[in-house]
Write an enzyme that holds these catalytic residues in place. Structure first.
Site, PDB file in Angstrom:
ATOM      1  N   LYS A 180       0.856  -1.193   0.000  1.00  0.00           N
ATOM      2  CA  LYS A 180       0.000   0.000   0.000  1.00  0.00           C
ATOM      3  C   LYS A 180       0.893   1.245   0.000  1.00  0.00           C
ATOM      4  CE  LYS A 180      -4.410   1.479   1.904  1.00  0.00           C
ATOM      5  NZ  LYS A 180      -5.128   1.512   0.623  1.00  0.00           N
ATOM      6  N   GLU A 216      -7.544  -6.248  -9.741  1.00  0.00           N
ATOM      7  CA  GLU A 216      -8.388  -5.511  -8.798  1.00  0.00           C
ATOM      8  C   GLU A 216      -8.762  -4.147  -9.360  1.00  0.00           C
ATOM      9  OE1 GLU A 216      -6.646  -4.193  -5.085  1.00  0.00           O
ATOM     10  OE2 GLU A 216      -4.674  -3.957  -5.977  1.00  0.00           O
TER      11      GLU A 216
HETATM   12  N1  PLP Z   1      -7.143  -2.510  -3.276  1.00  0.00           N
HETATM   13  C1  PLP Z   1      -6.744  -1.244  -3.327  1.00  0.00           C
HETATM   14  C2  PLP Z   1      -5.973  -0.803  -4.518  1.00  0.00           C
HETATM   15  C3  PLP Z   1      -7.043  -0.361  -2.280  1.00  0.00           C
HETATM   16  O1  PLP Z   1      -6.659   0.918  -2.328  1.00  0.00           O
HETATM   17  C4  PLP Z   1      -7.776  -0.820  -1.182  1.00  0.00           C
HETATM   18  C5  PLP Z   1      -8.062   0.054  -0.055  1.00  0.00           C
HETATM   19  O2  PLP Z   1      -7.475  -0.016   0.961  1.00  0.00           O
HETATM   20  C6  PLP Z   1      -8.199  -2.164  -1.176  1.00  0.00           C
HETATM   21  C7  PLP Z   1      -7.872  -2.972  -2.244  1.00  0.00           C
HETATM   22  C8  PLP Z   1      -8.981  -2.702  -0.032  1.00  0.00           C
HETATM   23  O3  PLP Z   1      -8.175  -2.983   1.076  1.00  0.00           O
HETATM   24  P1  PLP Z   1      -8.776  -2.952   2.532  1.00  0.00           P
HETATM   25  O4  PLP Z   1      -9.940  -3.858   2.534  1.00  0.00           O
HETATM   26  O5  PLP Z   1      -7.686  -3.443   3.400  1.00  0.00           O
HETATM   27  O6  PLP Z   1      -9.157  -1.558   2.809  1.00  0.00           O
HETATM   28  C1  COI Z   2      -9.219   2.389   1.626  1.00  0.00           C
HETATM   29  O1  COI Z   2     -10.207   1.732   1.281  1.00  0.00           O
HETATM   30  O2  COI Z   2      -8.945   2.578   2.825  1.00  0.00           O
HETATM   31  C2  COI Z   2      -8.330   2.973   0.658  1.00  0.00           C
HETATM   32  O3  COI Z   2      -7.206   3.203   0.989  1.00  0.00           O
HETATM   33  C3  COI Z   2      -8.840   3.347  -0.646  1.00  0.00           C
HETATM   34  C4  COI Z   2      -8.427   4.708  -0.944  1.00  0.00           C
HETATM   35  C5  COI Z   2      -7.234   4.838  -1.755  1.00  0.00           C
HETATM   36  C6  COI Z   2      -9.466   5.692  -1.084  1.00  0.00           C
END
Ligand code: PLP
Ligand code: COI
Length: 341
Positions: A180, A216
């Site tokens: 991330k 994704e």
């Molecule tokens: N994929 C991307 C590219 C994202 O930015 C996010 C957001 O966080 C997710 C997936 C979903 O991850 P999470 O469920 O940990 O928020």
């Molecule tokens: C999240 O779902 O927390 C993300 O980081 C997505 C975001 C880039 C808006």
């Protein structure tokens, strides 16, 4: 505040938290009312994208308790991103403690239970010492920011139209895709802007190695429903979503079968429901998905899933997971962490 009209945008809150890793230790956590930061113009974050972040939410429960959803998972993922960038990251304990502190300092920005909104936390880690050469930063700055948020796009469970970006990638094979880091989002902007101009809400990327399996969306993971199965891509170039991992467990708990495997584009026509999942989007149903030879092309193959509303299995999963987050049902997995006042 008009909680019901909240969107996923920034609202200034009472405080942000900040600490620096210098000379082998973290400085005492500062709570600041100002949301601007002083940074050397030569900080590694500004030149070489030495930056990673997290996103998680705090919820006001039906029972008046405040809960964070799986903050240790975010802490571990931030540490993994930081390791990739070669910079120092806070311990899991310090991360969670700071998340609890920011919620307590901003309780007046925590949306009430009835609003179905939440307080979004944005832990952010940057390389902050002045540097010119390309190298991992020796000093880190860790901030925990927050903002009240509503639905990411439109309203909760409002379906979105999406497009496949066949001629743009967000991640490189063996690159940063599963971390991330801010750079991944920069990589998505060109295709996202083109998609937005065409009226699409989100972009779906393919696996950059195979070019014919699904990876994704730009800010969320992909899932599909076929019969009694919850299907989600297995790939090295997607973010390991905490929401997706939770939905997999929830689906099993609710008697569904879970398939995490490569998902060929051709299979799109066989799915009954398709959705985005993630912290910001929660579950957002996909109305239709357009596949074009290039993003700029007018030639379209359309896969339609719902005209309006949300498919029944996606809705069941949404209700289950949000009921845990808002303290409406027992949390059988021990996912939530109560912020004790
Ligand atoms: N994929 C991307 C590219 C994202 O930015 C996010 C957001 O966080 C997710 C997936 C979903 O991850 P999470 O469920 O940990 O928020
Ligand atoms: C999240 O779902 O927390 C993300 O980081 C997505 C975001 C880039 C808006």
């Amino acid at each position: 505040m008009d909680w019901k009209s909240l969107t996923f945008s920034y609202t200034k809150t009472n405080t942000m938290l900040c600490t620096y890793f210098r000379n082998g230790e973290w400085t005492p956590v500062e709570s600041r009312t100002d949301d601007t930061i002083a940074l050397s113009a030569f900080a590694g974050a500004l030149h070489y994208s030495i930056e990673c972040f997290e996103g998680l939410k705090a919820f006001m429960g039906k029972d008046g308790k405040v809960r964070l959803f799986r903050p240790e998972e975010n802490a571990k993922r931030l540490r993994r991103s930081a390791k990739f960038l070669g910079i120092e990251a806070p311990s899991v304990e310090m991360f969670v403690q700071m998340c609890e502190q920011i919620v307590k300092e901003n309780l007046d920005f925590l949306p009430p239970y009835e609003s179905r909104a939440s307080l979004y936390l944005r832990p952010t880690l940057i390389g902050c010492n002045p540097q010119l050469g390309v190298a991992s930063s020796s000093e880190s700055m860790f901030m925990v920011l927050c903002s009240p948020v509503g639905a990411y796009t439109g309203g909760n469970l409002e379906p979105v139209n999406c497009v496949i970006a066949r001629n743009y990638d967000r991640a490189a094979p063996n690159g940063t895709g599963s971390h991330k880091v801010g750079g991944n989002y920069a990589c998505s902007l060109c295709s996202l802007n083109i998609a937005h101009e065409q009226g699409y809400k989100a972009v779906l990327y393919l696996n950059p190695s195979t070019r014919d399996t699904i990876d994704e969306f730009n800010s969320s993971n992909f899932f599909a429903i076929k019969g009694n199965s919850y299907i989600t891509p297995l790939s090295d170039t997607i973010l390991p979503s905490i929401t997706n991992k939770s939905l997999e467990e929830a689906a099993r708990y609710l008697g569904m079968t879970v398939e995490r495997r490569p998902v060929p584009v051709e299979e799109l026509s066989t799915f009954e429901e398709v959705g985005e999942c993630g912290t910001a989007v929660v579950i957002t149903p996909v109305s239709h998905l357009d596949d074009k030879p290039t993003l700029e092309s007018d030639e379209v193959t359309r896969y339609t899933y719902v005209e309006e509303g949300c498919g029944p299995k996606s809705l069941k999963l949404y209700n289950f997971i949000t009921s845990i987050q808002y303290g409406e049902i027992e949390d059988p997995f021990g996912w939530t962490v109560e912020v004790k006042m």
